[in-house]
Design an enzyme around this catalytic site. Structure first.
Site, short mmCIF file in Angstrom:
data_model
loop_
_atom_site.label_atom_id
_atom_site.label_comp_id
_atom_site.label_asym_id
_atom_site.label_seq_id
_atom_site.Cartn_x
_atom_site.Cartn_y
_atom_site.Cartn_z
N ASN A 16 0.86 -1.18 0.00
CA ASN A 16 0.00 0.00 0.00
C ASN A 16 0.90 1.24 0.00
O ASN A 16 1.46 1.60 1.03
CB ASN A 16 -0.90 -0.05 1.25
CG ASN A 16 -1.84 1.13 1.32
OD1 ASN A 16 -1.88 1.96 0.42
ND2 ASN A 16 -2.60 1.22 2.41
N TRP A 17 1.01 1.83 -1.17
CA TRP A 17 1.92 2.97 -1.30
C TRP A 17 1.27 4.29 -0.87
O TRP A 17 1.90 5.34 -0.94
CB TRP A 17 2.49 3.03 -2.72
CG TRP A 17 3.47 1.92 -2.99
CD1 TRP A 17 4.07 1.13 -2.05
CD2 TRP A 17 3.97 1.46 -4.26
NE1 TRP A 17 4.90 0.21 -2.65
CE2 TRP A 17 4.86 0.39 -4.01
CE3 TRP A 17 3.74 1.84 -5.59
CZ2 TRP A 17 5.52 -0.29 -5.04
CZ3 TRP A 17 4.40 1.16 -6.62
CH2 TRP A 17 5.28 0.12 -6.34
N LYS A 18 0.02 4.21 -0.51
CA LYS A 18 -0.70 5.38 0.02
C LYS A 18 -0.43 6.63 -0.83
O LYS A 18 -0.34 6.53 -2.06
CB LYS A 18 -0.32 5.61 1.50
CG LYS A 18 -0.49 4.34 2.34
CD LYS A 18 -0.39 4.57 3.82
CE LYS A 18 -0.51 3.24 4.54
NZ LYS A 18 -0.58 3.39 5.98
N HIS A 48 -10.17 1.46 4.13
CA HIS A 48 -8.94 1.65 4.91
C HIS A 48 -9.20 2.63 6.05
O HIS A 48 -9.92 3.61 5.88
CB HIS A 48 -7.82 2.15 4.00
CG HIS A 48 -6.48 2.07 4.66
ND1 HIS A 48 -6.06 2.98 5.60
CD2 HIS A 48 -5.49 1.15 4.55
CE1 HIS A 48 -4.87 2.64 6.04
NE2 HIS A 48 -4.49 1.53 5.41
N GLU A 56 -6.65 -4.88 10.16
CA GLU A 56 -5.68 -3.80 10.38
C GLU A 56 -6.06 -3.01 11.64
O GLU A 56 -6.82 -2.03 11.55
CB GLU A 56 -5.66 -2.85 9.18
CG GLU A 56 -5.09 -3.45 7.92
CD GLU A 56 -4.35 -2.41 7.09
OE1 GLU A 56 -3.21 -2.68 6.72
OE2 GLU A 56 -4.91 -1.33 6.85
N SER A 92 2.21 -2.00 10.53
CA SER A 92 3.65 -1.99 10.82
C SER A 92 4.35 -3.31 10.54
O SER A 92 5.25 -3.72 11.28
CB SER A 92 3.90 -1.57 12.28
OG SER A 92 3.44 -0.25 12.49
P1 PGA Z 1 1.92 0.31 7.67
O1 PGA Z 1 0.55 0.52 6.85
O2 PGA Z 1 2.53 -0.97 7.18
O3 PGA Z 1 2.74 1.51 7.31
O4 PGA Z 1 1.57 0.26 9.10
C1 PGA Z 1 -0.33 -0.52 6.65
C2 PGA Z 1 -1.60 0.02 6.05
O5 PGA Z 1 -2.00 1.13 6.42
O6 PGA Z 1 -2.23 -0.63 5.20
#
Ligand code: PGA
Length: 257
Positions: free
Chosen positions: A11-13, A98, A170, A219
């Site tokens: 997930n590159w957001k 999300h 999540e 994380s």
């Molecule tokens: P993160 O993000 O690995 O940086 O905690 C996971 C996500 O938000 O899907």
């Protein structure tokens, strides 16, 4: 969806600009041959880079996901993204619900439900994100939140043998943009069992075990990835920060046993 493989969904957001996205994609493309057998990689770039990233990974095993979609296929919805158009651009997955969207854009379970229904209708694989925040966890509301988010998102949606759905557990407190507290594998395993039970209540055994996959996100990095991927009910990870830099992404992939 290949049940034998473990899924790593990047997930590159909104973390990378277009040039950085292209750089990371090209780098990854050069390395992937080593990881093809036991892993399924899915990358979810920003919409702006989706077409270019799709071109880069054409004829490779890497698949493409979007970070959201709208609940209609077409029409007067300024700024929204059609799931059908995503499918037509060879995008196969879409992240829905999300926690960052629930928090910053006030996405409700009903909105997530409508998006899920339309994504499946458009033959996309929803990556449905659910998870409690720290306060809910402290108040022992975790099970309730999971059951509620899951049932409201999927209520009334029929999942046929051709459909696939990924449920990503999540916990908001474990995501790096939230509190970033590392979750214990036992807790993740417990949540995955709750999710399976809800799915069994909503769908038959066949559909629950063949058409749903439960993954973990929050994380995940090169050091803890195996503790989650080796859990019996977890068959993949949704990873943000650790997939947004070439060296941390490669470390993550190399460490998977
Ligand atoms: P993160 O993000 O690995 O940086 O905690 C996971 C996500 O938000 O899907």
């Amino acid at each position: 969806m290949d049940k034998e493989k473990k899924y790593i969904i990047a997930n590159w957001k909104m973390a990378l600009n277009h040039a950085e996205t292209i750089h990371l994609s090209n780098y990854l493309k050069k390395q992937i041959k080593d990881f093809q057998d036991n892993l399924q990689l899915v990358v979810c770039p920003s919409f702006l880079s989706l077409v270019k990233v799709q071109e880069i990974f054409e004829n490779t095993s890497v698949q493409i996901g979007a970070q959201d979609c709208f609940w209609e296929e077409k029409g007067g919805y300024t700024g929204e993204i059609s799931p059908l158009n995503l499918k037509n651009l060879n995008c196969q997955y879409v992240i829905l619900g999300h926690s960052e969207r629930r928090k910053h854009l006030q996405e409700t379970n009903d909105m997530v439900h409508r998006k899920c229904e339309m994504a499946l209708k458009s033959k996309l694989i929803p990556i449905l994100c659910i998870g409690e925040n720290w306060e809910q966890r402290s108040e022992k509301q975790k099970d309730f939140v999971l059951i509620n988010q899951l049932t409201e998102a999927l209520q009334g949606i029929s999942v046929s043998p051709e459909d696939q759905v990924i449920v990503a557990y999540e916990p908001v407190w474990a995501i790096s943009t939230g509190e970033g507290i590392e979750a214990e594998p036992e807790e993740v395993q417990y949540a995955a069992e709750v999710i399976k039970q809800v799915l069994l209540d909503m769908y038959n055994k066949e559909i629950t075990y063949h058409n749903f996959r439960v993954i973990y996100g929050g994380s995940v990095n090169s050091e803890n990835v195996n503790s989650f991927l080796n859990l019996p009910n977890i068959t993949g990870a949704l990873v943000g920060a650790a997939t947004q830099k070439t060296h941390t992404f490669m470390e993550l992939l190399e460490n998977i046993k």
